[in-house]
Scaffold this motif. Structure first.
Motif, short mmCIF file in Angstrom:
data_model
loop_
_atom_site.label_atom_id
_atom_site.label_comp_id
_atom_site.label_asym_id
_atom_site.label_seq_id
_atom_site.Cartn_x
_atom_site.Cartn_y
_atom_site.Cartn_z
N GLY A 267 -64.24 15.71 -96.10
CA GLY A 267 -64.90 17.16 -96.41
C GLY A 267 -66.17 17.29 -95.94
O GLY A 267 -66.56 16.76 -95.12
N ALA A 268 -66.97 18.15 -96.54
CA ALA A 268 -68.17 18.53 -95.97
C ALA A 268 -69.05 17.37 -96.03
O ALA A 268 -70.12 17.09 -95.42
N LEU A 269 -69.12 16.58 -97.36
CA LEU A 269 -70.04 15.27 -97.25
C LEU A 269 -69.76 14.51 -96.18
O LEU A 269 -70.81 13.77 -95.76
N GLY B 243 -56.76 17.72 -105.83
CA GLY B 243 -56.63 16.45 -105.62
C GLY B 243 -56.29 16.24 -104.07
O GLY B 243 -55.97 15.04 -103.74
N LEU B 244 -55.75 17.30 -103.52
CA LEU B 244 -55.13 17.09 -102.18
C LEU B 244 -55.99 17.67 -100.98
O LEU B 244 -56.28 17.21 -99.94
N SER B 245 -56.67 18.76 -101.45
CA SER B 245 -57.63 19.67 -100.43
C SER B 245 -58.77 19.54 -101.23
O SER B 245 -58.79 20.11 -102.42
N TYR B 246 -59.93 19.25 -100.35
CA TYR B 246 -61.15 19.18 -101.08
C TYR B 246 -61.60 20.52 -101.47
O TYR B 246 -61.31 21.67 -100.99
N GLY C 234 -60.39 18.98 -94.24
CA GLY C 234 -60.38 19.57 -95.42
C GLY C 234 -59.32 18.70 -96.51
O GLY C 234 -59.34 19.18 -97.71
N TRP C 235 -58.62 17.87 -95.90
CA TRP C 235 -57.64 17.27 -96.60
C TRP C 235 -57.90 15.87 -97.10
O TRP C 235 -58.35 15.01 -96.11
#
Length: 522
Positions: free
Chosen positions: A323-325, A357-360, A316-317
């Motif tokens: 991320g999910a994508l 900008g740091l964690s999706y 998630g970072w």
């Protein structure tokens, strides 16, 4: 002497379909937690000669788990039966379903399965534990492993996303076949680099770990697309429920708040500052014994260790994951890119819930526009995650789309649904599906749908590779352009031939990154 005798067992002693030790591939695994363990177990018919992981505890726990799996299993305890509800609520409501005809395995899959015979998992694990584990070499640094151990033929890479490209590039430079987990890499430029490097070394067999690419039902979906039964496909919707219930996103970086608490508000910024402080309160922020944090960071920028990041939540970072994508796009976006022969998108735009900008962010929607391909029309593809969903097709009536994920194709003659790894391809309306029957079988099948062993058998020259870097790099680039659009915060116009964003020069920085010294690409 015992080892030498073991290495020359002739093929006829083992029986048809089994591999004598002299024909086995020597494999090293980098990253043994989670998917790395699954990938390793899938190739235990071969020789696993080295394992590399930056976390000693995770490596030791995985080896112990394989040992314990061979112990006699205790008898299963009978499960208590839940009490049956009474009265008006005795029966739950019946879910709304459509009666699609069920189609079994394809004839081509049965033919493919005759090519080799897999051994039982328990037999393979026992052989690994008893014969290979005593001489297995372990490492913390992949660079030392590649430099010191010369008997390695092939490398499986199942680290966090940010280290896929540096390790894969180093392995190929050392002449090793490579299997790398999805997403293939962290940036668009890395995808181009790995594809070019693989093309320059055609004897090396490369594979990305999107196992759905090798499934019989996924390939039946490709047969439907090739049959033309849907007409011209102009819109595709792709969705997943991740990161919901999997890993946290949309959270602040852990940081102590040293300001005046009385002046700290309860607006978005104030709440995020409070959360960031809570993450550091009464939490040990030093890496646990055995975790080599500098090696975990590898190519990425310096970030202080926090238990919020490792061993799973790194995805998630922005520093380490996509991320999910990046996680599910390799499974889901794969099918329309593959079946519709999509080139580079010319336009990409991502909207989302708040993004620091740091964690999706918790949820995103990405809009892709692909130009026409020969006689095929332009295609609009929309990606949804975090609970965002496409509109439900009218042909489904009251039946809901599978919230876990799927693909919906919209053509001029019909529609088609697939589940999260390309399974259960079925036409809409249901009457069309049932009257048409299964499509003509055209797409070759992978023996036993075994993605990792497809890679091994391609190395041995007995199978054709399923998802090589020549294809995987293009798919990964499309996925990561959606991430770049999120980070840029604007719609991007893209010149794929030049690998350049044309309407926002600064956004080109999101197509590549700088590397810490010692962890660049080969």
């Amino acid at each position: 002497m015992a080892a030498a005798a073991w290495m020359i067992v002739p093929r006829h002693v083992l029986g048809q379909g089994l591999t004598p030790p002299s024909d086995r591939v020597n494999i090293a695994v980098v990253g043994i937690h989670g998917m790395g363990a699954a990938n390793a177990q899938a190739v235990m018919s071969q020789n696993i000669v080295a394992i590399c992981d930056v976390d000693d505890a995770l490596l030791e726990a995985r080896l112990d788990a394989w040992k314990r799996s061979l112990q006699p299993r205790p008898p299963a305890r009978p499960r208590p039966q839940p009490a049956r509800p009474q009265g008006a609520n005795a029966r739950p409501p019946t879910p709304v379903t459509l009666a699609w005809d069920v189609v079994g395995p394809s004839a081509l899959q049965a033919v493919a399965d005759e090519k080799w015979r897999p051994e039982q998992d328990r037999v393979l694990v026992r052989r690994f534990v008893e014969e290979q584990l005593p001489r297995l070499k372990t490492y913390r640094d992949y660079r030392e492993m590649l430099a010191q151990q010369k008997d390695i033929d092939a490398v499986i890479i199942a680290t966090p996303d940010h280290m896929h490209a540096p390790i894969a590039s180093a392995a190929m430079a050392a002449g090793k076949h490579v299997y790398v987990q999805k997403p293939m890499c962290w940036s668009v430029a890395e995808a181009r680099h790995l594809a070019k490097q693989a093309a320059a070394n055609p004897k090396l067999v490369t594979q990305m770990g999107n196992q759905g690419h090798s499934l019989d039902e996924a390939r039946r979906g490709q047969d439907y697309l090739a049959s033309g039964i849907l007409g011209d496909i102009t819109d595709v919707h792709v969705w997943t429920n991740r990161p919901l219930a999997y890993w946290p996103q949309g959270v602040p970086r852990p940081k102590k708040f040293d300001g005046n608490w009385k002046e700290l508000g309860w607006n978005n910024r104030g709440v995020n500052d409070r959360l960031a402080h809570v993450f550091t309160n009464k939490v040990k922020s030093n890496p646990p014994k055995g975790l080599h944090w500098d090696l975990f960071l590898g190519a990425a920028a310096d970030v202080e260790y926090h238990p919020l990041y490792h061993p799973f939540n790194w995805r998630g970072w922005v520093d380490w994951g996509q991320g999910a994508l990046g996680d599910m796009g390799a499974h889901l976006v794969d099918h329309p890119v593959w079946g519709l022969d999509l080139g580079w998108p010319t336009s990409i735009e991502t909207i989302s819930t708040p993004f620091n900008g740091l964690s999706y962010p918790v949820a995103t929607t990405t809009y892709y526009e692909f130009p026409p391909r020969g006689r095929r029309p332009a295609v609009k593809m929309t990606w949804y995650d975090g609970g965002f969903m496409p509109p439900r097709p009218g042909e489904m009536g009251e039946m809901k789309l599978n919230a876990n994920g799927g693909v919906l194709y919209i053509g001029t003659k019909g529609k088609m649904l697939q589940e999260s790894t390309g399974t259960r391809p079925r036409l809409l309306p249901v009457e069309q599906h049932n009257s048409a029957g299964p499509p003509p079988e055209q797409m070759p099948r992978v023996p036993h749908q075994a993605h990792e062993m497809n890679w091994v058998n391609a190395i041995r020259g007995t199978d054709t590779i399923s998802c090589p870097f020549s294809y995987a790099a293009h798919l990964t680039e499309i996925m990561l352009l959606g991430v770049a659009a999120l980070r840029a915060g604007t719609r991007l116009q893209y010149d794929g031939a030049a690998m350049r964003i044309t309407n926002d020069a600064a956004a080109n920085d999101f197509l590549r990154r700088d590397y810490r010294q010692g962890f660049g690409l080969a």
